[in-house]
Write an enzyme that holds these catalytic residues in place. Structure first.
Site, short mmCIF file in Angstrom:
data_model
loop_
_atom_site.label_atom_id
_atom_site.label_comp_id
_atom_site.label_asym_id
_atom_site.label_seq_id
_atom_site.Cartn_x
_atom_site.Cartn_y
_atom_site.Cartn_z
N GLU A 115 -1.30 2.25 -1.26
CA GLU A 115 -0.02 2.65 -0.65
C GLU A 115 0.19 1.98 0.71
O GLU A 115 1.31 1.82 1.15
CB GLU A 115 0.04 4.17 -0.47
CG GLU A 115 0.48 4.90 -1.73
CD GLU A 115 0.83 6.37 -1.50
OE1 GLU A 115 0.57 6.90 -0.41
OE2 GLU A 115 1.35 6.99 -2.45
N HIS A 140 -21.21 -1.38 -18.69
CA HIS A 140 -21.17 -1.44 -20.16
C HIS A 140 -19.74 -1.47 -20.67
O HIS A 140 -19.50 -1.29 -21.85
CB HIS A 140 -21.97 -0.27 -20.74
CG HIS A 140 -23.41 -0.32 -20.33
ND1 HIS A 140 -24.40 -0.81 -21.14
CD2 HIS A 140 -24.02 0.00 -19.15
CE1 HIS A 140 -25.56 -0.77 -20.49
NE2 HIS A 140 -25.35 -0.28 -19.29
N LYS A 173 10.57 8.66 -8.82
CA LYS A 173 11.12 10.01 -8.62
C LYS A 173 12.61 10.02 -8.93
O LYS A 173 13.12 10.93 -9.58
CB LYS A 173 10.92 10.46 -7.16
CG LYS A 173 9.48 10.69 -6.78
CD LYS A 173 9.39 11.19 -5.35
CE LYS A 173 7.97 11.10 -4.85
NZ LYS A 173 7.86 11.31 -3.41
O1 PA5 Z 1 0.28 9.15 1.53
C1 PA5 Z 1 1.32 9.78 1.32
O2 PA5 Z 1 2.08 10.07 2.25
C2 PA5 Z 1 1.70 10.29 -0.06
O3 PA5 Z 1 0.85 9.84 -1.04
C3 PA5 Z 1 1.72 11.80 -0.06
O4 PA5 Z 1 0.46 12.26 0.34
C4 PA5 Z 1 2.06 12.41 -1.42
O5 PA5 Z 1 3.24 11.84 -1.90
C5 PA5 Z 1 2.23 13.92 -1.29
O6 PA5 Z 1 3.22 14.22 -0.36
P1 PA5 Z 1 3.43 15.67 0.22
O7 PA5 Z 1 2.22 16.06 0.98
O8 PA5 Z 1 4.63 15.55 1.10
O9 PA5 Z 1 3.66 16.61 -0.94
#
Ligand code: PA5
Length: 449
Positions: free
Chosen positions: A289, A310, A424
């Site tokens: 990310e 393996h 989303k």
């Molecule tokens: O790194 C990030 O910001 C995202 O992966 C969030 O952790 C994930 O989308 C969950 O978001 P939230 O804590 O707002 O539910």
């Protein structure tokens, strides 16, 4: 106290140590930028100082709530996804007895997770398991609006209220969320749940050292002070005054970027201990990310060896040469188990008799590294002395700070994740969420739905 050790000798056939050292001054600037908060994503840099700024009061509050709740429950359900799931899961798995789920004499609640997927089977089976069990929920969402945990929370809130009523729910539900905004914050305030705050300037995947990670980890029975101390020790090693050669995060960031530029586009994180499986999952989110944007970035993948030797071993040895490996090696196991002698010796393994299993595992590790380097796969080696809270804390902070540096070397914002919105929007359009009518129409036309 020993520290995590980084060894990059086995990349020298692929990129020169001089090239890697050439990143030194640029990296010093990036470390300054991270600390001075003057670079991309600078409103999300609260995590840089987290290990040293967390207060005794905050730690005590987490420990107090954990101690109190622990004594009342058999299971803890942690609801969250992405950064609100993987940090706690990674630390708990790396420190837990592999078979604690099967042990009846557990001192601490068994921690299970929900809302990290939307599987009907998974959630139905989990609710089934909890039917006659004492349990509590920690629901975690920074935004307070993420669909997966919000749906799971509906399910568990409903179950808890049915079994223990609204008052029981107040004792069994804790919310970890934004200090002011989001649906979860609103709901928690309305229902009177205990809440912990996620600092505004800490994004999900960098939040393991906030209550997001610390509360579930403390509830699972682990020492959060040692985890924080480990992270603090790593912050010292990698901070503003560190020399490039002595800063493992700087050298790691430089090495992987030099490899990326020499056409090594995939980094495979390798472990030889299944307890580290979720550390790799957490790492994949952190790097994926943070770096995978603007059509750039190393693709983070992971394998568990020797199991995956393996399966994936063949590709790694002989497939397309665009990969490099980063091995996390644990120097000392927490147990001793010797290989027994066998009179018959039909399996011809008596040459290993009385040797610890870990010695064989370490030779498998070294043998694999040598074979893969020979086969054209550069190798970065990270060694931690032991699997305990302190060294896991070091490892987490090491990867976080290296990720910040690495993202800046790549010239992206390592602290946003614009790409995760696309799925989303389609999901909401397909489910007919109010406000998404135009998107629904477009999808239906494009895909003849
Ligand atoms: O790194 C990030 O910001 C995202 O992966 C969030 O952790 C994930 O989308 C969950 O978001 P939230 O804590 O707002 O539910």
């Amino acid at each position: 106290m020993e520290n995590l050790k980084l060894n990059i000798e086995k990349v020298s056939d692929f990129v020169s140590l001089k090239t890697i050292g050439g990143y030194s001054s640029e990296i010093s600037r990036h470390i300054e930028t991270l600390y001075n908060k003057t670079g991309k994503g600078n409103d999300f840099l609260g995590w840089v100082n987290l290990p040293s700024v967390i207060t005794e009061k905050e730690i005590k509050e987490i420990e107090k709530i954990a101690k109190n709740l622990k004594s009342k429950i058999e299971y803890l359900i942690v609801i969250g996804i992405g950064g609100s799931h993987l940090g706690a899961k990674a630390v708990i798995e790396s420190l837990s007895d592999s078979f604690s789920a099967m042990k009846k004499d557990r001192e601490n609640p068994f921690v299970l997770f929900a809302g990290q997927n939307i599987s009907e089977d998974y959630h139905c089976e989990l609710l089934g398991l909890l039917k006659d069990k004492e349990y509590a929920v920690v629901v975690i969402s920074k935004s307070g609006t993420t669909t997966e945990p919000a749906i799971a929370f509906r399910l568990f809130k409903n179950d808890i209220e049915k079994r223990w009523g609204k008052d029981g729910a107040k004792e069994r539900i804790i919310a970890v969320t934004d200090a002011r905004k989001g649906a979860l914050k609103q709901l928690a305030d309305k229902e009177g749940y205990k809440t912990f705050e996620i600092p505004d300037d800490v994004g999900g995947r960098y939040s393991v050292l906030t209550p997001v990670g610390l509360l579930p980890i403390a509830l699972a029975g682990f020492n959060i002070r040692e985890l924080i101390d480990g992270a603090k020790a790593m912050q010292k090693l990698t901070g503003l005054n560190s020399q490039f050669e002595e800063n493992p995060a700087a050298v790691y960031a430089a090495t992987r970027n030099a490899l990326y530029k020499s056409n090594h586009k995939i980094e495979i994180l390798v472990n030889y201990n299944p307890k580290l499986h979720y550390i790799s999952e957490w790492w994949k989110q952190l790097y994926g990310e943070s770096e995978g944007k603007e059509n750039k970035g190393i693709f983070p993948a992971a394998v568990d060896f020797t199991s995956d030797l393996h399966s994936m071993g063949q590709y790694i040895q002989d497939g397309l040469r665009t990969i490099f490996e980063t091995v996390i090696s644990v120097k000392e196991p927490n147990h001793t188990l010797l290989i027994p002698e066998d009179k018959e010796n039909l399996d011809k393994l008596n040459f290993l008799a009385n040797k610890p299993l870990d010695e064989v595992n370490k030779m498998a590790e070294l043998g694999t590294i040598l074979a893969h380097v020979d086969g054209g796969v550069p190798n970065i080696h990270i060694e931690i002395p032991k699997l305990n809270e302190f060294y896991i804390g070091q490892l987490l902070y090491f990867f976080e700070i290296a990720c910040g540096i690495s993202g800046y070397l790549l010239d992206v914002n390592p602290f946003d994740q614009p790409g995760v919105e696309a799925y989303k929007n389609n999901m909401f359009a397909l489910l007919g969420k109010p406000g998404f009518e135009e998107a629904t129409k477009k999808i239906q036309e494009k895909f003849s739905l």
